[in-house]
Design an enzyme around this catalytic site. Structure first.
Site, PDB file in Angstrom:
ATOM      1  CG  ASP A   1      50.431  30.506  45.484  1.00 31.81           C
ATOM      2  OD1 ASP A   1      50.854  31.554  45.200  1.00 31.81           O
ATOM      3  OD2 ASP A   1      50.234  29.743  44.556  1.00 31.81           O
TER       4      ASP A   1
ATOM      5  CG  PHE B   1      27.644  41.141  46.669  1.00 30.31           C
ATOM      6  CD1 PHE B   1      28.396  42.395  46.817  1.00 30.31           C
ATOM      7  CD2 PHE B   1      28.455  40.629  45.736  1.00 30.31           C
ATOM      8  CE1 PHE B   1      29.652  42.771  46.543  1.00 30.31           C
ATOM      9  CE2 PHE B   1      29.812  40.756  45.256  1.00 30.31           C
ATOM     10  CZ  PHE B   1      30.195  42.089  45.564  1.00 30.31           C
TER      11      PHE B   1
ATOM     12  CE  LYS C   1      33.582  45.866  41.469  1.00 31.09           C
ATOM     13  NZ  LYS C   1      34.856  46.841  41.285  1.00 31.09           N
TER      14      LYS C   1
ATOM     15  CG  ASP D   1      46.340  26.992  40.831  1.00 32.07           C
ATOM     16  OD1 ASP D   1      46.929  27.704  40.469  1.00 32.07           O
ATOM     17  OD2 ASP D   1      45.315  27.037  41.380  1.00 32.07           O
TER      18      ASP D   1
END
Lengths: 694, 563
Positions: free
Chosen positions: A310, A380, A385, A526
């Protein structure tokens, strides 16, 4: 018990227990599992009988007694090597298990709650854990969210979040809930959770031989039979030669001498160390906080030649970092950096912090300078955003500085009747195409510029992949990014191939394809949707933080949930196989010298002239003192070499990430060539020592 | 040694290296169904045979059916040869009116020719009729060699194919080996031999007056055709008792050179076929070079030993037991070739070789007849060692051992061990039996370690399907006929069956592509390893026996004692 103590070969407790076990393992039922050592055992019994009957018939032979003693030592040393490997493995496992012994569980029955001992929990039971409770067994969170301290098994002190649904739902027995309350559905029967299984693998009783171990055992048994043939036919050949030399047949070879020869020839070194090598392989994984559910998996790890990795966490650091400022026309880079830093001070995300750091590094701005000003921080949020700050200047005018995604800033600007310059638009899409994340900085209704956030490839990972390539292992990066982004990172990290916008189905398909082409595939994952791919892969490592489904599907669990571990697992597997091969070669190479010690010794009288020394004495190249000391030296060397090689069996041969050919030449020189030379030296030294005392 | 001798040795080796790819490529074409030059000549015959025995050559089978077909075919062949010997007096083509053969000798001979051993416990010209020689033995000379080729071809399919259980069609492999390889080469070779003066007729034996005025019976017969295949097919069973030392079998130095060359050429060329079939000629050449290095080593030691001053007689090189027409070099090249290649034909008495040269001959056989070896048999025997080497050394690169991308697991190791055990069992156990029993010892003509070497040689020869003898041993007794016969059976099928089983198992596996992590089997390193494993495994097994035979004899000879 700390890891260091466990790893020490001279841990008193383990040594003591191993010594005891060496004797209990003399039980023929246990001994027969190792055919080579069993053969030595039979030889020891027969020699002992010969010694005893010698005593009763009045011609006691001290030579036979010494042979018998050393044969018994050979068996004991072999047992000891296995016992010490088991002891170390157990100690390692015990330290994992310690925390989970006396846990009480709060089982939910209907609406009622009852308290029972953890070992009484069954699969499917639901238990409640509040802050402060120890999770009684492996399970899955079915309700709630909590932070869990997993330091008991991972050694990592930072708590982790576990919540129902999603990919963070699995919990491990022995870990501790430190906040909130969760309901856990137990997923394993008592005595069958991961740690229990690992302990069983390390302990003798349930340990099954791996495919490679079986094949090697067959080879060793086969060689033993061939040598048995060579030895049992020897009295016939010898008898013929005695008659031809005019000597009485009563001078034919005695049972103890024949057994001594046999034991020296059969591959006792590798036979004695074989299980120790296997166990210590598992032990080495355990030291890296990886639990294997079968020994077979560790072996297969050595064979893996394609790794699916990954991107996030393995190849790149988990978070994107700011790397560049691109100011708009008429804005200096330093102004942009200053604004960007101001707007990010309240952004506690790693990305935000990285912007502050970049500004500091580039222009030495310090965030605290602005605290004197009249500043209101806008933190934030996922909705806006954006993050930023409102500054009131000396004239009392409020300046709104904002930083955020291009969409968020666009609407912010448009609200203030500003406009988004075309050049900036182009830069945003260009950066996006390159695989970076552009964040836009604005002040009031004016665009100041763009901050480039990039994936940061882990330091040293490129070298690691180059090593893997030299070992013949191909790396494939898996990412959800688009192809352009993926290609850019793949090139930077030096992986061989990548899969962009990969879905779990893509992963599964890719694994099947690689396997159909004869590759063995390793992957780490996972999520629940990783489970099919983990099950399909030859080595599937599930992260401990992952779901129960993933953990069940894989054949290893990484307690640290560190994706880079996959590479280490491959190395442990390779080292295990190398150690076996090296010691097998060493063991067989040893035989050459033993022949040169024993054959001239036993044939000394054949076709002898008046001096009583036969022509085969010419083969006594080591110039050993006497026939008896020659045979005895060979037997003693054969026994001692087992014990001397125990540390090597436990640690494994030194491993280097090099090509097969380089590894082969290296190991051949050390264990093949060395295996021929060492016994010549060793036997000579022992012979000199023996003759010193006689 | 003269310069001429050295030139001849070099020429022999160079020719072998030069012709290996030529014949090897041709054989590759034969078995992969490509067009080749013999197709127009015998293609019709092949089809006719399939029609006649109702075989569909495209109907491939798994290893078990392949093995079953092979065993069935060999059993029928054995029974046929066995029975015609028992009744040869009643059968035609027996101009010299030879009597029926004893049952145990017939058993031994039938096994011997069926297994490509061609051990001869009897004297050819005084025992067997032309009928038996031609219909029985000559046919077996072809088909036993063809059987060997079929096995290695099946093995090569097992290595090169993947995920299948099909190893080919035994009947078709057998037919093609015979029709396209053995028959054309034999015809060509027989014609050349007749040109050199080898007899080829059906006359009854002739009685002639010798120069001294005495009478001598000159045996006749269809010798050339049999000699061609006995050399090419690594059979080795001579038409006459003295084999290729007989002037009617081997009349000229040129015929001698060709006959020696014919022993090795098919086995050597098969290594090239091997490389072609597995898709890498380097792999084939690696095995070829292993065989060649062992061959040259054996040859060098033998030549050195033969040309050394004999300490007993005090003069250079003993000619006793050697054919004066050929001299020492040609006797030694022959003895090395014939033992290396499981041929067993001789042009000198191996019994009279110096101890070290005699030991090299035994060692060549004991190592399992893998130095070129019997046609097909040498290569599949070598394959067993390749499997063992790959397994022992392959682990050291940190992967499950693999050969040509096929994982070598427990089953393959087990079968390789069984194949290895078969020959060592025969050699060691039967030699031990003979060395302690009166029926074993009464056949000995020589005392001391040399007598022991004779017994050891006989059983090694049987187990290795070689067929040559140390000749000091009278082996035409009930004991030796039976034990040697059984030894030949174990030595042959105790290897063929496990080897085919390995082939079957490998065929079913997937092929792991090559990478830097692959254990290379086409390098000098691997060649060296393979040699080491062959020498160490062979050496460790037989060192005690050898040390009590030829080694002790050599040492005694150096101190002036002979037997």
């Amino acid at each position: 018990m700390s890891t260091r103590q466990i790893n020490s070969l001279f841990n008193k407790k383990i040594l003591l227990q191993a010594t005891k076990d060496s004797f209990t393992k003399l039980n023929p039922v246990i001994l027969i599992k190792n055919p080579v050592i069993f053969m030595v055992g039979i030889g020891s019994v027969l020699t002992t009988i010969a010694v005893i009957s010698g005593i009763f018939s009045g011609n006691f032979s001290g030579f036979n007694l010494q042979i018998a003693i050393w044969l018994w030592f050979t068996v004991l040393f072999a047992n000891f090597s296995e016992a010490i490997a088991e002891g170390r493995g157990k100690a390692q496992a015990d330290s994992l298990r310690k925390s989970r012994i006396q846990t009480m569980a709060r089982r939910l029955v209907g609406d009622r709650e009852e308290t029972i001992a953890a070992p009484e929990l069954r699969k499917g039971d639901v238990v409640i854990c509040d802050a402060g409770d120890v999770i009684p067994s492996d399970g899955e969170v079915v309700e709630g969210i909590a932070s869990v301290d997993e330091s008991a098994i991972t050694g990592e002190s930072a708590p982790v979040i576990r919540e129902s649904g999603g990919d963070r739902s699995a919990v491990t027995g022995g870990t501790k809930v430190i906040s909130d309350r969760i309901l856990i559905k137990i997923t394993s029967e008592p005595g069958d959770n991961f740690i229990d299984r690992m302990i069983a693998l390390v302990e003798g009783a349930k340990r099954q031989k791996t495919p490679n171990e079986i094949a090697l055992s067959i080879l060793l048994a086969g060689l033993s039979i061939i040598f048995l043939l060579a030895v049992v036919t020897l009295p016939a050949f010898f008898g013929y030669s005695l008659s031809a030399s005019g000597l009485p047949l009563s001078q034919n070879l005695t049972i103890p001498v024949l057994i001594a020869l046999l034991v020296c020839l059969i591959p006792t070194t590798i036979g004695g160390l074989l299980s120790a090598i296997g166990i210590s392989g598992m032990d080495r994984l355990l030291q890296r906080n990886i639990i294997a559910t079968s020994g077979k998996a560790i072996e297969a790890a050595g064979d893996v030649d394609v790794l699916l990795l990954d991107k996030t966490g393995t190849i790149t650091l988990g978070n994107r970092m700011a790397t560049n400022f691109f100011p708009a026309d008429g804005v200096s880079e330093s102004d942009l950096a200053h604004a960007a830093q101001l707007s990010s001070l309240s952004d506690e995300t790693p990305e935000g912090r990285s912007i502050v750091i970049l500004a500091k590094e580039k222009f030495d701005f310090r965030g605290k300078d602005i605290h004197q000003k009249n500043a209101v921080f806008i933190p934030f949020t996922a909705q806006s955003k954006m993050s930023g700050v409102n500054l009131t200047d000396a004239k009392g005018i409020v300046h709104q500085i904002r930083k955020g995604s291009s969409e968020a800033i666009r609407s912010f600007i448009l609200n203030g009747n500003g406009f988004f310059p075309k050049k900036m638009e182009e830069k945003v899409s260009e950066l996006a195409r390159m695989g970076a994340t552009p964040l836009v900085v604005a002040e009031d209704n004016k665009i100041l510029g763009i901050i480039q956030l990039k994936d940061i490839v882990k330091g040293g990972i490129k070298q690691r992949f180059a090593q893997l390539r030299s070992m013949g292992i191909r790396t494939v990066m898996i990412t959800g990014d688009n192809a352009l982004t993926a290609a850019a990172i793949a090139a930077e990290a030096g992986v061989d191939d990548f899969m962009a916008e990969a879905t779990p189905e893509d992963k599964l398909r890719r694994i099947r394809l690689e396997q159909a082409n004869g590759h063995l595939v390793g992957m780490i994952g996972d999520g629940t949707n990783d489970a099919p791919a983990l099950a399909q892969a030859d080595i599937g490592i599930a992260m401990n933080s992952g779901t129960q489904a993933a953990r069940e599907a894989g054949n290893m669990v990484d307690l640290d949930s560190n994706p880079t571990k996959l590479i280490e697992v491959v190395e442990v597997g390779k080292q295990l196989l190398m150690t076996r091969g090296a010691l097998t070669t060493f063991s067989i190479a040893n035989d050459v010298a033993k022949y040169f010690a024993i054959i001239p010794a036993i044939a000394v009288s054949l076709y002898a002239g008046k001096d009583g020394i036969g022509p085969l004495s010419a083969l006594n190249v080591m110039n050993l003192g006497s026939p008896e000391s020659a045979i005895l030296s060979a037997v003693i060397f054969n026994a001692l070499i087992i014990i001397l090689l125990v540390p090597l069996a436990l640690k494994g041969v030194p491993y280097r990430p090099v090509s097969a050919n380089t590894a082969l030449i290296r190991n051949l020189v050390i264990y093949g060539f060395g295996g021929i030379i060492a016994p010549f030296v060793g036997i000579k030294i022992i012979d000199l020592t023996i003759n010193l005392f006689t | 040694m003269t310069t001429l001798d050295i030139i001849q040795v070099l020429l022999f080796i160079a020719l072998l290296i030069g012709l290996t790819p030529v014949l090897g490529k041709y054989m590759y074409k034969v078995f992969t169904g490509e067009k080749h030059i013999m197709l127009p000549v015998f293609g019709w015959l092949e089809k006719l045979i399939y029609k006649f025995v109702r075989v569909n050559p495209d109907n491939e089978t798994n290893w078990k059916s392949y093995t079953f077909g092979l065993l069935l075919f060999n059993m029928v062949g054995f029974l046929f040869v066995f029975l015609i010997q028992l009744f040869q007096a009643q059968l035609p083509l027996n101009p010299s009116n030879l009597a029926n053969v004893s049952w145990h000798s017939a058993f031994n001979t039938a096994v011997s020719f069926m297994t490509n051993t061609n051990w001869q416990g009897y004297g050819g010209e005084i025992t067997l009729s032309y009928f038996v020689q031609m219909i029985g033995l000559a046919v077996q000379n072809f088909v036993s060699a063809a059987t060997g080729i079929a096995v290695i071809i099946a093995v090569l399919r097992g290595i090169s194919r993947k995920n299948t259980d099909k190893l080919g069609n035994f009947w078709s492999d057998l037919t093609r080996s015979t029709l396209y390889i053995l028959l054309p080469l034999s015809i060509l070779f027989a014609v050349v031999l007749v040109g050199q003066g080898v007899v080829q007729n059906f006359n009854s034996y002739e009685t002639v007056q010798t120069l001294q005025g005495g009478e001598q019976v000159l045996p006749m017969g269809p010798a050339a055709s049999q000699i061609a295949i006995k050399q090419l097919g690594t059979n080795g069973g001579g038409f006459f008792n003295t084999n290729s030392a007989h002037p009617f079998e081997n009349p000229t130095p040129f015929s001698n050179f060709l006959e020696m060359f014919a022993i090795l050429i098919i086995s050597a060329s098969l290594t090239y076929t091997y490389g072609k079939m597995v898709g890498s000629t380097r792999q084939g050449w690696t095995i070829f070079s292993v065989m060649m290095m062992l061959f040259v080593t054996g040859l060098t030691i033998s030549l050195y030993s033969e040309y050394s001053t004999n300490p007993v007689f005090g003069h250079l090189s003993s000619m006793e037991g050697k054919e004066t027409r050929f001299g020492i070099t040609n006797s030694v090249i022959w003895s090395t070739s014939t033992t290396a290649a499981s041929n067993g034909s001789v042009n000198a008495m191996h019994d009279s070789l110096s101890p070290l040269a005699g030991m090299m001959a035994i060692i060549n056989i004991m190592l399992g007849e893998i130095i070129f070896g019997g046609v097909g048999a040498g290569l599949y025997g070598m394959f067993v060692f390749v499997i063992l080497t790959v397994f022992i050394a392959g682990l050291m690169v940190g992967r499950t051992p693999e050969y040509m991308g096929k994982k070598v697991g427990a089953f393959e190791v087990q079968m390789a061990i069984i194949a290895n055990l078969s020959t060592s069992f025969v050699i060691l156990i039967f030699t031990a039996w003979a060395a302690v029993s009166s029926y074993g010892l009464t056949s000995l003509n020589n005392a001391g370690p040399h007598g022991f070497s004779e017994i050891l040689y006989a059983f090694s020869s049987a187990a290795g399907n070689n067929g040559s003898a140390f000749a000091g041993l009278n082996a035409n007794t009930l004991f030796y006929n039976l034990t040697l016969g059984i030894g030949m059976l174990i030595g042959r099928f105790g290897v063929i069956i496990p080897v085919l089983a390995i082939a079957g198992s490998l065929a079913g596996k997937n092929i792991t592509p090559n990478s830097a992590g692959t254990f290379r089997t086409d390098t000098w390193l691997f060649a060296g390893l393979l040699i080491a494993v062959i020498l160490i495994v062979g050496g460790l097994t037989y060192f005690p026996a050898l040390s009590l035979g030829p080694i002790i004899e050599h040492l005694l000879m150096n101190s002036g004692i002979t037997f």
